[in-house]
Design an enzyme around this catalytic site. Structure first.
Site, PDB file in Angstrom:
ATOM      1  N   GLY A  84      -4.494   0.938   2.035  1.00 14.02           N
ATOM      2  CA  GLY A  84      -3.218   1.031   1.394  1.00 14.02           C
ATOM      3  C   GLY A  84      -1.979   1.729   2.155  1.00 14.02           C
ATOM      4  O   GLY A  84      -1.896   0.978   3.528  1.00 14.02           O
ATOM      5  N   ASP A 126     -11.247  -1.065 -11.381  1.00  9.06           N
ATOM      6  CA  ASP A 126     -10.924   0.314 -11.179  1.00  9.06           C
ATOM      7  C   ASP A 126     -11.977   1.414 -10.906  1.00  9.06           C
ATOM      8  O   ASP A 126     -12.982   1.553 -11.853  1.00  9.06           O
ATOM      9  CB  ASP A 126     -10.380   0.513 -12.799  1.00  9.06           C
ATOM     10  CG  ASP A 126      -9.636   1.985 -12.639  1.00  9.06           C
ATOM     11  OD1 ASP A 126      -9.787   2.700 -11.860  1.00  9.06           O
ATOM     12  OD2 ASP A 126      -8.949   2.157 -13.615  1.00  9.06           O
ATOM     13  N   ILE A 127     -11.817   2.011  -9.821  1.00  8.12           N
ATOM     14  CA  ILE A 127     -12.961   2.813  -9.371  1.00  8.12           C
ATOM     15  C   ILE A 127     -12.907   4.366 -10.297  1.00  8.12           C
ATOM     16  O   ILE A 127     -14.229   4.789 -10.411  1.00  8.12           O
ATOM     17  CB  ILE A 127     -12.433   3.273  -7.909  1.00  8.12           C
ATOM     18  CG1 ILE A 127     -13.814   3.910  -7.293  1.00  8.12           C
ATOM     19  CG2 ILE A 127     -11.409   4.402  -7.868  1.00  8.12           C
ATOM     20  CD1 ILE A 127     -13.925   4.144  -5.879  1.00  8.12           C
ATOM     21  N   TYR A 153      -1.777   3.717   4.335  1.00  3.41           N
ATOM     22  CA  TYR A 153      -2.499   4.220   6.023  1.00  3.41           C
ATOM     23  C   TYR A 153      -2.386   2.889   6.622  1.00  3.41           C
ATOM     24  O   TYR A 153      -2.597   2.999   7.930  1.00  3.41           O
ATOM     25  CB  TYR A 153      -3.643   4.795   5.849  1.00  3.41           C
ATOM     26  CG  TYR A 153      -3.526   6.274   5.485  1.00  3.41           C
ATOM     27  CD1 TYR A 153      -2.297   6.823   4.835  1.00  3.41           C
ATOM     28  CD2 TYR A 153      -4.695   7.019   5.629  1.00  3.41           C
ATOM     29  CE1 TYR A 153      -2.408   8.279   4.547  1.00  3.41           C
ATOM     30  CE2 TYR A 153      -4.850   8.445   5.475  1.00  3.41           C
ATOM     31  CZ  TYR A 153      -3.392   8.946   4.678  1.00  3.41           C
ATOM     32  OH  TYR A 153      -3.411  10.123   4.479  1.00  3.41           O
ATOM     33  N   SER A 198      -8.184   3.623   3.769  1.00  5.42           N
ATOM     34  CA  SER A 198      -7.091   3.260   4.802  1.00  5.42           C
ATOM     35  C   SER A 198      -6.495   2.123   4.480  1.00  5.42           C
ATOM     36  O   SER A 198      -5.397   1.761   5.183  1.00  5.42           O
ATOM     37  CB  SER A 198      -7.560   3.618   6.029  1.00  5.42           C
ATOM     38  OG  SER A 198      -7.619   5.085   6.454  1.00  5.42           O
ATOM     39  N   GLY A 235      -1.849   5.905  -4.596  1.00  7.65           N
ATOM     40  CA  GLY A 235      -2.890   4.756  -4.597  1.00  7.65           C
ATOM     41  C   GLY A 235      -4.176   5.363  -5.181  1.00  7.65           C
ATOM     42  O   GLY A 235      -4.083   5.939  -6.214  1.00  7.65           O
ATOM     43  N   VAL A 236      -5.277   5.139  -4.813  1.00  6.33           N
ATOM     44  CA  VAL A 236      -6.773   5.417  -5.099  1.00  6.33           C
ATOM     45  C   VAL A 236      -6.663   6.947  -5.514  1.00  6.33           C
ATOM     46  O   VAL A 236      -7.117   7.380  -6.381  1.00  6.33           O
ATOM     47  CB  VAL A 236      -7.779   5.262  -4.266  1.00  6.33           C
ATOM     48  CG1 VAL A 236      -8.940   5.611  -4.469  1.00  6.33           C
ATOM     49  CG2 VAL A 236      -7.813   3.708  -4.120  1.00  6.33           C
ATOM     50  N   ASP A 237      -6.255   7.643  -4.458  1.00  3.17           N
ATOM     51  CA  ASP A 237      -6.112   9.317  -4.370  1.00  3.17           C
ATOM     52  C   ASP A 237      -5.401   9.763  -5.853  1.00  3.17           C
ATOM     53  O   ASP A 237      -6.066  10.312  -6.554  1.00  3.17           O
ATOM     54  CB  ASP A 237      -5.595   9.672  -3.319  1.00  3.17           C
ATOM     55  CG  ASP A 237      -5.605  11.133  -3.141  1.00  3.17           C
ATOM     56  OD1 ASP A 237      -6.736  11.930  -3.707  1.00  3.17           O
ATOM     57  OD2 ASP A 237      -4.791  11.898  -2.279  1.00  3.17           O
ATOM     58  N   ASN A 286      -6.010  12.401   1.102  1.00  4.63           N
ATOM     59  CA  ASN A 286      -5.151  12.907   2.538  1.00  4.63           C
ATOM     60  C   ASN A 286      -5.781  14.138   2.899  1.00  4.63           C
ATOM     61  O   ASN A 286      -6.692  14.757   2.227  1.00  4.63           O
ATOM     62  CB  ASN A 286      -3.662  12.837   2.183  1.00  4.63           C
ATOM     63  CG  ASN A 286      -3.655  13.825   0.847  1.00  4.63           C
ATOM     64  OD1 ASN A 286      -3.724  14.959   0.829  1.00  4.63           O
ATOM     65  ND2 ASN A 286      -2.711  13.313  -0.045  1.00  4.63           N
TER      66      ASN A 286
END
Length: 171
Positions: A123, A10-11, A125, A121, A32-34, A24
Site C-alpha cells: 500500500g 476482507d482480512i 509503503y 508493504s 489501509g489494512v492496519d 507501522n
C-alpha cells in the site's frame, strides 16, 4: 502449495487463529489494512498494542513482528509486522522476507494452524506487488511452514491477479 490460498477479500472477516497486520512501527493503527484491522478489532486491540514495550521508540521494528490478542476479530491473535518502505531500504526484499518469516514463526510458536495474511508493504509503503508476491510466496513455501494454512487476503481483483500470476509461476 496446498496450504497457501489467495482470495480477494476482507482480512478483518477471516476466521483463523491469527491475522497478520501490516502495521507501522508504533503499532497504534494507521491507514489501509492496519486501520481496517484496528477498526474491526475495537479498542481492545489498541489497548493490547499499548502494552507492547517500546524499544528505541518502536513497538515493532521494520522486518520484525509482535503478537497481541485480537479484540473483536474472529481470531485468537493479531500478529503485527512492519514491512519495508520500498524506496527507503537498500534491500527491501530482505526486510519483507523477514517480516513474513517473523510473523509465521510467531504463529507457529503460539500453536496457530491457520493464518490470514495481507500484501505487506504493497500500500502506502510502495512495494511493487509483483515483487512482493514473489518474496511472500517464497517464504510461505518453506518447509517449516507446511503445517500452517495460509490465506492471503488481497484487496481487489487486480491485486489478486498479480498474486495469482506469481503463485502459478512458483508451482
Amino acid at each position: 502449495m496446498q496450504n497457501i490460498f489467495l482470495i480477494n477479500g476482507d482480512i478483518t472477516k477471516a476466521s483463523v487463529d491469527a491475522i497478520v497486520n501490516a502495521a507501522n512501527t508504533r503499532m497504534l493503527g494507521g491507514g489501509g489494512v492496519d486501520g481496517a484491522i484496528h477498526r474491526a478489532a475495537g479498542p481492545e486491540l489498541l489497548k493490547a498494542c499499548y502494552e507492547v514495550k517500546k524499544v528505541d521508540g518502536k513497538r515493532c521494528p521494520f522486518g520484525d513482528a509482535r503478537i497481541t490478542s485480537a479484540g473483536n476479530l474472529d481470531a485468537r491473535y493479531v500478529i503485527h509486522t512492519v514491512g519495508p518502505i520500498y524506496d527507503k531500504f537498500a534491500h527491501p526484499e530482505e526486510v519483507l522476507a523477514s517480516a513474513y518469516r517473523r510473523s509465521l514463526d510467531l504463529a507457529l510458536k503460539n500453536d496457530c494452524k491457520s493464518v490470514a495474511l495481507p500484501a505487506i508493504s504493497c500500500g502506502i509503503y510502495g512495494y511493487p506487488p509483483q515483487e512482493a508476491a514473489q518474496v511472500a510466496l517464497e517464504v510461505c513455501r518453506r518447509k517449516e511452514y507446511q503445517s500452517l494454512t495460509m490465506t492471503f487476503y488481497l484487496f481487489g481483483e487486480e491485486m489478486l491477479a498479480i498474486w495469482q500470476s506469481a503463485f502459478n509461476k512458483a508451482e
